[in-house]
Design an enzyme around this catalytic site. Sequence first.
Site, PDB file in Angstrom:
ATOM      1  N   ALA A  20     -47.973 -17.887  13.103  1.00 32.68           N
ATOM      2  CA  ALA A  20     -47.265 -19.246  11.873  1.00 32.68           C
ATOM      3  C   ALA A  20     -48.102 -19.270  10.796  1.00 32.68           C
ATOM      4  O   ALA A  20     -47.252 -19.223   9.254  1.00 32.68           O
ATOM      5  CB  ALA A  20     -47.003 -20.998  12.874  1.00 32.68           C
ATOM      6  N   GLU A  40     -59.039 -19.332   9.966  1.00 35.06           N
ATOM      7  CA  GLU A  40     -58.649 -18.612  11.119  1.00 35.06           C
ATOM      8  C   GLU A  40     -59.962 -18.664  11.597  1.00 35.06           C
ATOM      9  O   GLU A  40     -61.134 -18.024  11.201  1.00 35.06           O
ATOM     10  CB  GLU A  40     -58.322 -16.930  11.269  1.00 35.06           C
ATOM     11  N   ALA A  41     -60.596 -18.628  12.941  1.00 36.14           N
ATOM     12  CA  ALA A  41     -61.851 -18.943  13.777  1.00 36.14           C
ATOM     13  C   ALA A  41     -62.209 -17.487  14.293  1.00 36.14           C
ATOM     14  O   ALA A  41     -63.037 -17.336  14.288  1.00 36.14           O
ATOM     15  CB  ALA A  41     -61.132 -20.064  15.322  1.00 36.14           C
ATOM     16  N   HIS A 476     -46.390 -17.179  27.197  1.00 35.57           N
ATOM     17  CA  HIS A 476     -45.523 -17.605  25.691  1.00 35.57           C
ATOM     18  C   HIS A 476     -46.054 -19.269  25.948  1.00 35.57           C
ATOM     19  O   HIS A 476     -44.550 -19.945  25.710  1.00 35.57           O
ATOM     20  CB  HIS A 476     -44.332 -17.588  26.078  1.00 35.57           C
TER      21      HIS A 476
END
Length: 544
Positions: A20, A40-41, A476
Amino acid sequence: MTGGAPAREADIVIVGGGAAGSVLARRLAENPALEVLLIEAGPSDAGQPGIRSAGTWNELIGSRFDWQQSYAATSHTAGREIGIPRGRVLGGSSSINAMLWYRGHASDYDEWEAAGATGWNFETLLPFFRKSEDWQGGETDFRGAGGPMKVRTSTAPHAVAQAMLDGAAELGLPVIDDANAADNEGATLSNLNVTIEDDGTMTRWSTVRGYLDPASGWPNLTILTDATVTALTFEGDRCVGVEYRAVSDGNATVRVRARQGVVLAAGALITPRLLMLAGIGEPSELVPLGIRMRVALPGVGKNLQDHPLLMGVNFRARGELGATRDNGGGSMLNWKSSKARGKPDLHAFVVQGPHATDEVRATHDFTGAAGGTGAAGKGSVFAIAPGLMHSRSVGYLRLRTADPFAGVHSALELQPNYLAEPDDLEALIESLDVVRELAATSAYGELGADPVSPARGLSRAEKIAFVRSSVSTFFHTCGTAAMGTGPGAVVDPELRVYGVDGLWVADASVFPVIPTSNTQAPVIAVAERAATLIAASLAAVASR
Protein backbone atom coordinates in the site's frame (compact mmCIF):
# COMPACT_ATOMS: atom_id res chain seq x y z
CA MET A 1 15.05 16.67 18.90
CA THR A 2 16.95 13.91 20.71
CA GLY A 3 20.42 12.73 19.95
CA GLY A 4 21.20 15.88 17.96
CA ALA A 5 19.31 14.63 14.91
CA PRO A 6 18.18 17.31 12.44
CA ALA A 7 14.55 18.32 12.06
CA ARG A 8 12.83 17.08 8.90
CA GLU A 9 9.68 18.05 7.09
CA ALA A 10 7.51 16.84 4.25
CA ASP A 11 4.02 17.58 3.02
CA ILE A 12 2.87 13.98 3.40
CA VAL A 13 4.53 11.32 5.55
CA ILE A 14 3.62 7.72 4.68
CA VAL A 15 4.34 5.13 7.38
CA GLY A 16 5.10 1.76 5.83
CA GLY A 17 6.76 1.04 2.50
CA GLY A 18 4.85 -2.15 1.77
CA ALA A 19 2.36 -2.81 -1.00
CA ALA A 20 0.00 0.00 0.00
CA GLY A 21 2.71 2.48 0.96
CA SER A 22 4.55 2.01 -2.32
CA VAL A 23 1.38 2.75 -4.28
CA LEU A 24 0.54 5.81 -2.19
CA ALA A 25 4.05 7.24 -2.39
CA ARG A 26 4.16 6.94 -6.16
CA ARG A 27 0.67 8.28 -6.80
CA LEU A 28 0.87 11.20 -4.37
CA ALA A 29 4.33 12.15 -5.63
CA GLU A 30 2.94 12.38 -9.17
CA ASN A 31 1.95 15.87 -8.02
CA PRO A 32 5.35 17.62 -8.25
CA ALA A 33 4.22 20.27 -5.79
CA LEU A 34 3.76 17.67 -3.06
CA GLU A 35 6.80 16.61 -1.04
CA VAL A 36 6.37 12.99 0.02
CA LEU A 37 8.38 11.01 2.58
CA LEU A 38 7.97 7.22 2.69
CA ILE A 39 9.31 5.51 5.84
CA GLU A 40 9.90 1.74 5.88
CA ALA A 41 11.05 -0.25 8.93
CA GLY A 42 12.85 -2.88 6.89
CA PRO A 43 15.79 -2.67 4.50
CA SER A 44 15.78 -1.92 0.81
CA ASP A 45 15.06 -4.81 -1.51
CA ALA A 46 17.89 -3.74 -3.82
CA GLY A 47 20.62 -6.30 -4.41
CA GLN A 48 18.56 -9.16 -2.96
CA PRO A 49 18.38 -11.93 -5.59
CA GLY A 50 16.30 -14.09 -3.26
CA ILE A 51 13.51 -11.53 -3.42
CA ARG A 52 13.57 -11.39 -7.21
CA SER A 53 13.45 -15.18 -7.65
CA ALA A 54 9.83 -16.28 -7.95
CA GLY A 55 10.45 -19.97 -7.28
CA THR A 56 12.23 -19.57 -3.94
CA TRP A 57 9.87 -17.16 -2.17
CA ASN A 58 9.22 -19.66 0.67
CA GLU A 59 12.87 -19.28 1.74
CA LEU A 60 12.06 -15.67 2.70
CA ILE A 61 9.54 -16.78 5.33
CA GLY A 62 11.19 -16.48 8.73
CA SER A 63 14.13 -14.58 7.26
CA ARG A 64 15.32 -11.10 8.18
CA PHE A 65 12.79 -9.77 5.65
CA ASP A 66 9.90 -11.16 7.73
CA TRP A 67 8.44 -9.58 10.89
CA GLN A 68 8.25 -13.17 12.24
CA GLN A 69 5.01 -12.67 14.13
CA SER A 70 2.68 -15.41 15.35
CA TYR A 71 -0.97 -15.96 16.12
CA ALA A 72 -1.66 -17.10 19.67
CA ALA A 73 -2.58 -20.73 20.30
CA THR A 74 -6.11 -21.90 21.06
CA SER A 75 -7.82 -25.24 21.54
CA HIS A 76 -9.26 -24.84 18.04
CA THR A 77 -5.71 -25.07 16.64
CA ALA A 78 -4.66 -27.97 18.87
CA GLY A 79 -2.76 -25.63 21.15
CA ARG A 80 -0.42 -24.47 18.39
CA GLU A 81 0.88 -20.99 17.69
CA ILE A 82 0.72 -20.17 13.98
CA GLY A 83 3.38 -18.08 12.30
CA ILE A 84 2.03 -15.10 10.33
CA PRO A 85 4.63 -13.98 7.78
CA ARG A 86 4.64 -10.27 6.98
CA GLY A 87 7.19 -8.49 4.82
CA ARG A 88 9.70 -6.31 6.67
CA VAL A 89 11.44 -4.92 3.61
CA LEU A 90 10.70 -2.28 1.00
CA GLY A 91 7.69 -3.58 -0.89
CA GLY A 92 6.43 -5.31 2.27
CA SER A 93 4.66 -8.57 1.66
CA SER A 94 4.73 -7.95 -2.10
CA SER A 95 8.46 -8.63 -1.78
CA ILE A 96 8.19 -11.96 0.08
CA ASN A 97 4.78 -13.45 -0.77
CA ALA A 98 3.77 -16.08 -3.33
CA MET A 99 2.91 -13.38 -5.91
CA LEU A 100 -0.72 -14.44 -6.28
CA TRP A 101 -2.87 -11.82 -7.99
CA TYR A 102 -6.48 -12.59 -7.25
CA ARG A 103 -9.38 -10.32 -6.30
CA GLY A 104 -12.11 -12.84 -5.43
CA HIS A 105 -15.81 -12.43 -6.12
CA ALA A 106 -17.35 -9.10 -7.15
CA SER A 107 -19.86 -9.29 -4.30
CA ASP A 108 -17.00 -9.23 -1.77
CA TYR A 109 -16.66 -5.48 -2.27
CA ASP A 110 -20.40 -4.86 -2.28
CA GLU A 111 -20.29 -6.37 1.21
CA TRP A 112 -17.97 -3.54 2.23
CA GLU A 113 -20.63 -0.98 1.42
CA ALA A 114 -23.28 -3.08 3.14
CA ALA A 115 -21.04 -3.09 6.24
CA GLY A 116 -21.02 0.71 6.33
CA ALA A 117 -18.18 1.68 3.99
CA THR A 118 -20.35 4.03 1.96
CA GLY A 119 -19.21 4.36 -1.64
CA TRP A 120 -16.99 1.27 -1.54
CA ASN A 121 -18.28 -1.49 -3.79
CA PHE A 122 -17.10 -3.49 -6.77
CA GLU A 123 -18.20 -0.86 -9.25
CA THR A 124 -16.16 1.87 -7.57
CA LEU A 125 -13.11 -0.36 -7.01
CA LEU A 126 -12.98 -2.00 -10.45
CA PRO A 127 -11.35 1.03 -12.14
CA PHE A 128 -8.57 0.89 -9.55
CA PHE A 129 -8.05 -2.85 -9.96
CA ARG A 130 -7.73 -2.21 -13.70
CA LYS A 131 -5.51 0.87 -13.24
CA SER A 132 -3.02 -1.10 -11.17
CA GLU A 133 -2.36 -3.97 -13.56
CA ASP A 134 -0.74 -4.91 -16.83
CA TRP A 135 -2.60 -8.11 -17.68
CA GLN A 136 -1.05 -10.44 -20.23
CA GLY A 137 -4.36 -10.74 -22.06
CA GLY A 138 -4.71 -7.01 -22.56
CA GLU A 139 -7.48 -4.66 -21.55
CA THR A 140 -11.01 -6.01 -21.03
CA ASP A 141 -14.06 -4.91 -19.07
CA PHE A 142 -12.50 -6.57 -16.03
CA ARG A 143 -8.75 -6.35 -16.68
CA GLY A 144 -6.28 -3.53 -17.14
CA ALA A 145 -3.29 -3.11 -19.45
CA GLY A 146 -0.26 -0.84 -19.10
CA GLY A 147 -0.55 -0.47 -15.31
CA PRO A 148 2.38 -0.73 -12.88
CA MET A 149 1.87 -4.39 -11.86
CA LYS A 150 2.70 -7.03 -14.47
CA VAL A 151 0.34 -10.01 -14.18
CA ARG A 152 1.04 -13.27 -15.98
CA THR A 153 0.18 -16.99 -15.94
CA SER A 154 2.55 -19.88 -16.49
CA THR A 155 3.67 -20.55 -20.05
CA ALA A 156 4.51 -24.16 -19.14
CA PRO A 157 2.60 -25.31 -16.05
CA HIS A 158 4.16 -27.90 -13.78
CA ALA A 159 2.60 -31.37 -14.02
CA VAL A 160 0.82 -31.07 -10.67
CA ALA A 161 -0.62 -27.70 -11.71
CA GLN A 162 -1.91 -29.00 -15.03
CA ALA A 163 -3.37 -32.04 -13.27
CA MET A 164 -5.50 -29.76 -11.11
CA LEU A 165 -7.16 -28.32 -14.22
CA ASP A 166 -7.64 -31.71 -15.86
CA GLY A 167 -8.78 -33.36 -12.64
CA ALA A 168 -11.33 -30.63 -11.95
CA ALA A 169 -12.79 -31.17 -15.41
CA GLU A 170 -13.10 -34.91 -14.65
CA LEU A 171 -15.08 -34.07 -11.52
CA GLY A 172 -17.43 -31.86 -13.51
CA LEU A 173 -16.08 -28.63 -12.04
CA PRO A 174 -15.67 -25.65 -14.39
CA VAL A 175 -12.29 -24.83 -15.90
CA ILE A 176 -12.12 -21.09 -16.50
CA ASP A 177 -9.70 -18.82 -18.33
CA ASP A 178 -9.53 -16.06 -15.74
CA ALA A 179 -10.70 -16.00 -12.12
CA ASN A 180 -10.37 -12.21 -12.12
CA ALA A 181 -13.07 -11.81 -14.76
CA ALA A 182 -16.85 -12.26 -14.62
CA ASP A 183 -16.88 -15.58 -12.75
CA ASN A 184 -14.37 -17.08 -10.32
CA GLU A 185 -15.85 -20.55 -9.77
CA GLY A 186 -13.71 -23.40 -11.06
CA ALA A 187 -10.10 -24.31 -11.79
CA THR A 188 -7.68 -21.98 -13.53
CA LEU A 189 -4.04 -21.10 -13.92
CA SER A 190 -2.99 -18.72 -11.14
CA ASN A 191 -2.44 -15.05 -11.94
CA LEU A 192 0.99 -14.04 -10.68
CA ASN A 193 2.66 -10.63 -10.49
CA VAL A 194 5.83 -11.63 -12.29
CA THR A 195 7.78 -11.19 -15.48
CA ILE A 196 8.60 -14.24 -17.59
CA GLU A 197 11.94 -14.74 -19.32
CA ASP A 198 12.32 -16.42 -22.70
CA ASP A 199 13.15 -19.73 -21.01
CA GLY A 200 9.95 -19.53 -18.93
CA THR A 201 11.68 -18.47 -15.69
CA MET A 202 9.56 -16.16 -13.56
CA THR A 203 10.88 -13.11 -11.69
CA ARG A 204 8.94 -11.35 -8.92
CA TRP A 205 7.36 -8.04 -9.90
CA SER A 206 6.79 -6.33 -6.53
CA THR A 207 5.29 -2.92 -5.87
CA VAL A 208 8.84 -1.61 -5.63
CA ARG A 209 9.50 -2.57 -9.23
CA GLY A 210 6.06 -1.51 -10.40
CA TYR A 211 5.54 1.73 -8.50
CA LEU A 212 8.69 2.98 -6.78
CA ASP A 213 11.53 2.20 -9.17
CA PRO A 214 10.09 4.35 -11.99
CA ALA A 215 9.84 7.25 -9.51
CA SER A 216 13.23 6.78 -7.88
CA GLY A 217 14.72 9.94 -9.37
CA TRP A 218 11.86 12.27 -8.53
CA PRO A 219 13.08 15.17 -6.36
CA ASN A 220 9.84 15.34 -4.37
CA LEU A 221 9.90 11.69 -3.23
CA THR A 222 12.18 10.54 -0.41
CA ILE A 223 12.30 6.87 0.60
CA LEU A 224 13.80 6.10 3.99
CA THR A 225 14.48 2.45 4.83
CA ASP A 226 15.68 0.79 8.05
CA ALA A 227 13.61 3.36 9.94
CA THR A 228 11.01 2.28 12.51
CA VAL A 229 8.22 4.71 13.35
CA THR A 230 7.64 4.68 17.10
CA ALA A 231 5.07 7.43 17.63
CA LEU A 232 2.61 9.77 16.00
CA THR A 233 2.89 13.43 17.02
CA PHE A 234 0.00 15.83 17.54
CA GLU A 235 -0.92 19.46 18.00
CA GLY A 236 -4.36 19.46 19.55
CA ASP A 237 -6.60 17.19 17.51
CA ARG A 238 -4.31 17.22 14.48
CA CYS A 239 -1.64 14.66 13.65
CA VAL A 240 1.38 16.70 12.59
CA GLY A 241 4.08 14.10 12.13
CA VAL A 242 5.89 11.05 13.44
CA GLU A 243 8.89 10.02 15.44
CA TYR A 244 11.18 7.28 14.15
CA ARG A 245 14.50 5.61 14.77
CA ALA A 246 16.69 4.96 11.75
CA VAL A 247 19.98 3.17 11.24
CA SER A 248 21.15 6.15 9.18
CA ASP A 249 20.72 8.41 12.23
CA GLY A 250 22.51 6.09 14.62
CA ASN A 251 19.12 4.93 15.96
CA ALA A 252 18.52 8.34 17.52
CA THR A 253 14.90 9.41 17.75
CA VAL A 254 14.05 11.75 14.90
CA ARG A 255 10.89 13.81 14.61
CA VAL A 256 9.58 14.61 11.15
CA ARG A 257 6.82 17.14 10.61
CA ALA A 258 4.04 16.47 8.14
CA ARG A 259 2.81 19.79 6.82
CA GLN A 260 -0.37 18.33 5.31
CA GLY A 261 -0.86 14.94 6.88
CA VAL A 262 0.23 11.42 7.79
CA VAL A 263 -0.91 8.20 6.13
CA LEU A 264 -0.61 4.92 8.00
CA ALA A 265 0.13 2.08 5.58
CA ALA A 266 2.09 -0.17 7.92
CA GLY A 267 -0.22 -3.16 7.55
CA ALA A 268 -3.01 -4.71 9.57
CA LEU A 269 -0.77 -5.46 12.57
CA ILE A 270 1.52 -2.43 12.86
CA THR A 271 -1.01 0.27 11.88
CA PRO A 272 -3.38 -0.47 14.80
CA ARG A 273 -0.41 -0.73 17.14
CA LEU A 274 0.65 2.82 16.24
CA LEU A 275 -2.90 4.07 16.70
CA MET A 276 -3.16 2.47 20.14
CA LEU A 277 0.24 3.81 21.23
CA ALA A 278 -1.09 7.25 20.30
CA GLY A 279 -4.11 6.78 22.59
CA ILE A 280 -6.55 5.95 19.82
CA GLY A 281 -8.49 2.82 20.67
CA GLU A 282 -10.47 1.10 23.41
CA PRO A 283 -9.97 2.95 26.73
CA SER A 284 -10.42 -0.16 28.89
CA GLU A 285 -7.45 -1.74 27.13
CA LEU A 286 -5.15 1.28 26.80
CA VAL A 287 -5.55 3.12 30.12
CA PRO A 288 -4.28 0.14 32.22
CA LEU A 289 -1.12 0.25 30.12
CA GLY A 290 -0.54 3.87 31.12
CA ILE A 291 -1.49 5.29 27.73
CA ARG A 292 -3.21 8.68 27.77
CA MET A 293 -6.41 8.52 25.75
CA ARG A 294 -6.74 10.76 22.74
CA VAL A 295 -9.77 9.32 20.93
CA ALA A 296 -11.97 6.48 22.14
CA LEU A 297 -12.32 4.21 19.10
CA PRO A 298 -13.14 0.71 20.36
CA GLY A 299 -12.81 -0.79 16.86
CA VAL A 300 -9.02 -0.38 16.78
CA GLY A 301 -7.52 -3.87 16.83
CA LYS A 302 -10.91 -5.56 16.62
CA ASN A 303 -12.34 -7.31 13.54
CA LEU A 304 -9.08 -9.16 12.79
CA GLN A 305 -9.75 -11.57 9.94
CA ASP A 306 -7.58 -14.07 8.05
CA HIS A 307 -8.28 -17.10 5.90
CA PRO A 308 -7.54 -20.53 7.40
CA LEU A 309 -5.38 -22.78 5.19
CA LEU A 310 -4.82 -26.50 5.64
CA MET A 311 -1.20 -27.53 5.41
CA GLY A 312 -0.71 -31.26 5.31
CA VAL A 313 -2.75 -32.67 2.39
CA ASN A 314 0.18 -34.35 0.65
CA PHE A 315 0.62 -37.07 -1.95
CA ARG A 316 3.55 -39.03 -3.34
CA ALA A 317 4.09 -39.35 -7.07
CA ARG A 318 5.44 -42.63 -8.40
CA GLY A 319 8.52 -40.92 -9.79
CA GLU A 320 10.37 -37.62 -9.82
CA LEU A 321 8.36 -34.55 -10.80
CA GLY A 322 11.28 -32.43 -11.90
CA ALA A 323 12.47 -28.98 -10.94
CA THR A 324 10.21 -26.37 -9.36
CA ARG A 325 8.55 -24.07 -11.87
CA ASP A 326 6.93 -20.69 -11.67
CA ASN A 327 6.16 -19.78 -8.02
CA GLY A 328 6.13 -23.39 -6.87
CA GLY A 329 2.40 -23.66 -7.56
CA GLY A 330 0.69 -22.54 -10.74
CA SER A 331 -3.03 -23.38 -10.55
CA MET A 332 -5.97 -23.02 -8.20
CA LEU A 333 -9.56 -24.16 -7.72
CA ASN A 334 -12.59 -22.36 -6.25
CA TRP A 335 -15.77 -24.21 -5.31
CA LYS A 336 -18.75 -24.05 -2.95
CA SER A 337 -19.08 -26.01 0.26
CA SER A 338 -22.46 -26.88 1.74
CA LYS A 339 -21.94 -23.83 3.98
CA ALA A 340 -21.36 -21.42 1.09
CA ARG A 341 -23.29 -18.17 0.98
CA GLY A 342 -23.97 -17.71 -2.72
CA LYS A 343 -20.41 -17.83 -4.02
CA PRO A 344 -17.34 -20.08 -3.84
CA ASP A 345 -16.04 -20.27 -0.30
CA LEU A 346 -13.43 -23.04 -0.64
CA HIS A 347 -10.16 -22.62 -2.49
CA ALA A 348 -7.22 -24.92 -3.18
CA PHE A 349 -3.84 -24.53 -4.84
CA VAL A 350 -1.05 -26.93 -5.69
CA VAL A 351 2.41 -27.03 -4.15
CA GLN A 352 5.25 -28.59 -6.12
CA GLY A 353 6.69 -30.17 -2.99
CA PRO A 354 5.73 -31.17 0.56
CA HIS A 355 3.57 -28.70 2.46
CA ALA A 356 2.78 -29.58 6.07
CA THR A 357 2.89 -28.33 9.63
CA ASP A 358 5.50 -29.74 11.99
CA GLU A 359 2.76 -31.70 13.76
CA VAL A 360 1.63 -33.37 10.54
CA ARG A 361 5.20 -34.17 9.52
CA ALA A 362 5.82 -35.75 12.90
CA THR A 363 2.92 -38.18 12.55
CA HIS A 364 3.12 -39.11 8.85
CA ASP A 365 5.75 -40.66 6.61
CA PHE A 366 7.51 -37.87 4.71
CA THR A 367 10.65 -39.98 4.22
CA GLY A 368 12.99 -38.27 1.82
CA ALA A 369 10.60 -35.37 1.29
CA ALA A 370 12.72 -32.47 2.56
CA GLY A 371 13.33 -31.33 -0.99
CA GLY A 372 10.34 -33.06 -2.50
CA THR A 373 12.31 -36.15 -3.52
CA GLY A 374 11.64 -39.60 -2.13
CA ALA A 375 14.07 -42.20 -0.91
CA ALA A 376 14.31 -45.97 -1.43
CA GLY A 377 12.38 -45.81 -4.68
CA LYS A 378 9.74 -43.41 -3.43
CA GLY A 379 8.77 -40.52 -5.70
CA SER A 380 8.34 -36.79 -5.19
CA VAL A 381 5.91 -35.50 -2.60
CA PHE A 382 3.52 -32.73 -3.62
CA ALA A 383 0.50 -31.10 -2.02
CA ILE A 384 -2.97 -29.86 -2.80
CA ALA A 385 -3.66 -27.24 -0.15
CA PRO A 386 -7.30 -26.35 0.58
CA GLY A 387 -8.47 -23.35 2.54
CA LEU A 388 -11.56 -21.36 3.41
CA MET A 389 -11.88 -18.03 1.62
CA HIS A 390 -15.29 -17.06 3.05
CA SER A 391 -14.56 -17.69 6.70
CA ARG A 392 -16.83 -16.43 9.46
CA SER A 393 -14.45 -16.43 12.43
CA VAL A 394 -13.28 -13.02 13.60
CA GLY A 395 -10.50 -12.25 16.05
CA TYR A 396 -8.62 -9.35 17.58
CA LEU A 397 -5.28 -7.68 18.17
CA ARG A 398 -4.33 -6.37 21.63
CA LEU A 399 -1.51 -4.19 22.80
CA ARG A 400 0.53 -5.85 25.54
CA THR A 401 2.81 -2.93 26.39
CA ALA A 402 3.05 0.81 25.91
CA ASP A 403 6.75 0.49 25.12
CA PRO A 404 7.12 1.54 21.45
CA PHE A 405 10.49 -0.21 21.28
CA ALA A 406 9.20 -3.61 22.40
CA GLY A 407 9.77 -6.44 19.95
CA VAL A 408 6.85 -7.65 17.86
CA HIS A 409 6.42 -10.82 19.94
CA SER A 410 6.08 -9.00 23.24
CA ALA A 411 4.19 -6.00 21.88
CA LEU A 412 1.04 -7.64 20.55
CA GLU A 413 -1.39 -10.46 21.19
CA LEU A 414 -2.67 -11.66 17.81
CA GLN A 415 -5.74 -13.88 17.65
CA PRO A 416 -7.65 -14.69 14.43
CA ASN A 417 -9.92 -17.18 16.26
CA TYR A 418 -9.47 -19.77 13.55
CA LEU A 419 -12.25 -22.40 13.54
CA ALA A 420 -14.15 -20.66 16.34
CA GLU A 421 -17.24 -20.65 14.13
CA PRO A 422 -18.52 -24.23 13.63
CA ASP A 423 -19.36 -23.62 9.96
CA ASP A 424 -15.70 -22.84 9.25
CA LEU A 425 -14.67 -26.19 10.64
CA GLU A 426 -17.39 -27.98 8.68
CA ALA A 427 -16.38 -26.37 5.40
CA LEU A 428 -12.74 -27.35 5.89
CA ILE A 429 -13.74 -30.93 6.71
CA GLU A 430 -15.58 -30.99 3.38
CA SER A 431 -12.50 -29.64 1.61
CA LEU A 432 -10.53 -32.73 2.62
CA ASP A 433 -13.01 -34.96 0.80
CA VAL A 434 -12.89 -32.89 -2.39
CA VAL A 435 -9.09 -32.88 -2.40
CA ARG A 436 -9.05 -36.67 -2.08
CA GLU A 437 -11.54 -36.92 -4.95
CA LEU A 438 -9.38 -34.64 -7.05
CA ALA A 439 -6.25 -36.69 -6.32
CA ALA A 440 -8.15 -39.84 -7.31
CA THR A 441 -8.86 -38.58 -10.85
CA SER A 442 -6.99 -40.05 -13.81
CA ALA A 443 -5.19 -36.72 -14.25
CA TYR A 444 -3.39 -37.25 -10.95
CA GLY A 445 -3.37 -41.00 -11.44
CA GLU A 446 -0.98 -40.52 -14.35
CA LEU A 447 1.47 -38.97 -11.90
CA GLY A 448 0.72 -41.33 -9.08
CA ALA A 449 -0.92 -39.71 -6.08
CA ASP A 450 -0.56 -42.03 -3.12
CA PRO A 451 -1.78 -40.32 0.06
CA VAL A 452 0.93 -39.22 2.49
CA SER A 453 -1.07 -37.03 4.84
CA PRO A 454 -3.67 -38.04 5.65
CA ALA A 455 -2.35 -41.46 4.72
CA ARG A 456 -5.83 -43.00 4.49
CA GLY A 457 -9.51 -42.18 4.72
CA LEU A 458 -10.45 -40.66 8.06
CA SER A 459 -13.44 -40.87 10.35
CA ARG A 460 -15.20 -37.62 11.20
CA ALA A 461 -13.40 -37.38 14.53
CA GLU A 462 -10.06 -37.96 12.79
CA LYS A 463 -10.86 -35.32 10.19
CA ILE A 464 -11.56 -32.79 12.92
CA ALA A 465 -8.27 -33.62 14.61
CA PHE A 466 -6.41 -33.39 11.29
CA VAL A 467 -7.93 -29.99 10.49
CA ARG A 468 -6.95 -28.66 13.92
CA SER A 469 -3.36 -29.93 13.61
CA SER A 470 -2.86 -28.70 10.05
CA VAL A 471 -4.70 -25.36 9.99
CA SER A 472 -2.43 -22.45 9.20
CA THR A 473 -2.63 -19.04 7.53
CA PHE A 474 -2.92 -17.67 4.01
CA PHE A 475 -1.07 -14.53 5.28
CA HIS A 476 -4.23 -12.46 4.69
CA THR A 477 -4.52 -10.49 7.95
CA CYS A 478 -6.91 -7.55 7.62
CA GLY A 479 -9.75 -5.56 9.19
CA THR A 480 -8.12 -4.16 12.34
CA ALA A 481 -8.92 -0.50 11.60
CA ALA A 482 -12.08 -1.00 9.59
CA MET A 483 -13.70 1.74 7.56
CA GLY A 484 -17.38 2.44 7.95
CA THR A 485 -19.95 4.59 9.65
CA GLY A 486 -20.99 2.43 12.60
CA PRO A 487 -19.74 2.31 16.20
CA GLY A 488 -16.93 -0.15 15.39
CA ALA A 489 -15.49 1.86 12.51
CA VAL A 490 -12.03 3.39 12.87
CA VAL A 491 -11.83 5.36 9.62
CA ASP A 492 -14.59 7.01 7.61
CA PRO A 493 -15.23 6.16 3.94
CA GLU A 494 -12.65 8.83 3.01
CA LEU A 495 -10.14 6.78 5.10
CA ARG A 496 -9.74 9.56 7.69
CA VAL A 497 -9.30 8.42 11.29
CA TYR A 498 -12.32 9.46 13.31
CA GLY A 499 -11.67 12.27 15.78
CA VAL A 500 -8.27 13.21 14.32
CA ASP A 501 -7.37 15.69 11.60
CA GLY A 502 -4.55 15.03 9.18
CA LEU A 503 -4.42 11.24 9.67
CA TRP A 504 -5.47 8.57 7.19
CA VAL A 505 -5.21 4.77 7.09
CA ALA A 506 -4.78 3.06 3.72
CA ASP A 507 -3.86 -0.61 3.96
CA ALA A 508 -5.54 -3.96 4.70
CA SER A 509 -6.49 -2.65 8.15
CA VAL A 510 -9.43 -0.80 6.59
CA PHE A 511 -11.12 -3.86 5.04
CA PRO A 512 -14.45 -4.17 6.89
CA VAL A 513 -14.93 -7.70 5.53
CA ILE A 514 -12.20 -10.01 4.27
CA PRO A 515 -12.58 -10.67 0.51
CA THR A 516 -12.66 -14.25 -0.79
CA SER A 517 -9.18 -13.91 -2.26
CA ASN A 518 -5.54 -13.24 -1.66
CA THR A 519 -5.22 -9.71 -0.32
CA GLN A 520 -2.38 -8.29 -2.43
CA ALA A 521 -4.48 -7.08 -5.37
CA PRO A 522 -7.25 -5.65 -3.11
CA VAL A 523 -4.67 -3.80 -0.98
CA ILE A 524 -3.18 -2.23 -4.08
CA ALA A 525 -6.62 -1.25 -5.41
CA VAL A 526 -7.52 0.32 -2.04
CA ALA A 527 -4.24 2.25 -2.06
CA GLU A 528 -4.88 3.43 -5.61
CA ARG A 529 -8.28 4.78 -4.59
CA ALA A 530 -6.89 6.14 -1.32
CA ALA A 531 -4.37 8.22 -3.27
CA THR A 532 -7.18 9.86 -5.23
CA LEU A 533 -9.22 10.50 -2.07
CA ILE A 534 -6.26 11.98 -0.19
CA ALA A 535 -5.23 14.13 -3.16
CA ALA A 536 -8.80 15.44 -3.43
CA SER A 537 -8.87 16.20 0.29
CA LEU A 538 -5.60 18.11 0.10
CA ALA A 539 -6.83 20.06 -2.91
CA ALA A 540 -10.06 20.96 -1.10
CA VAL A 541 -8.10 22.28 1.89
CA ALA A 542 -5.79 24.29 -0.38
CA SER A 543 -8.72 25.92 -2.16
CA ARG A 544 -10.31 27.26 1.02
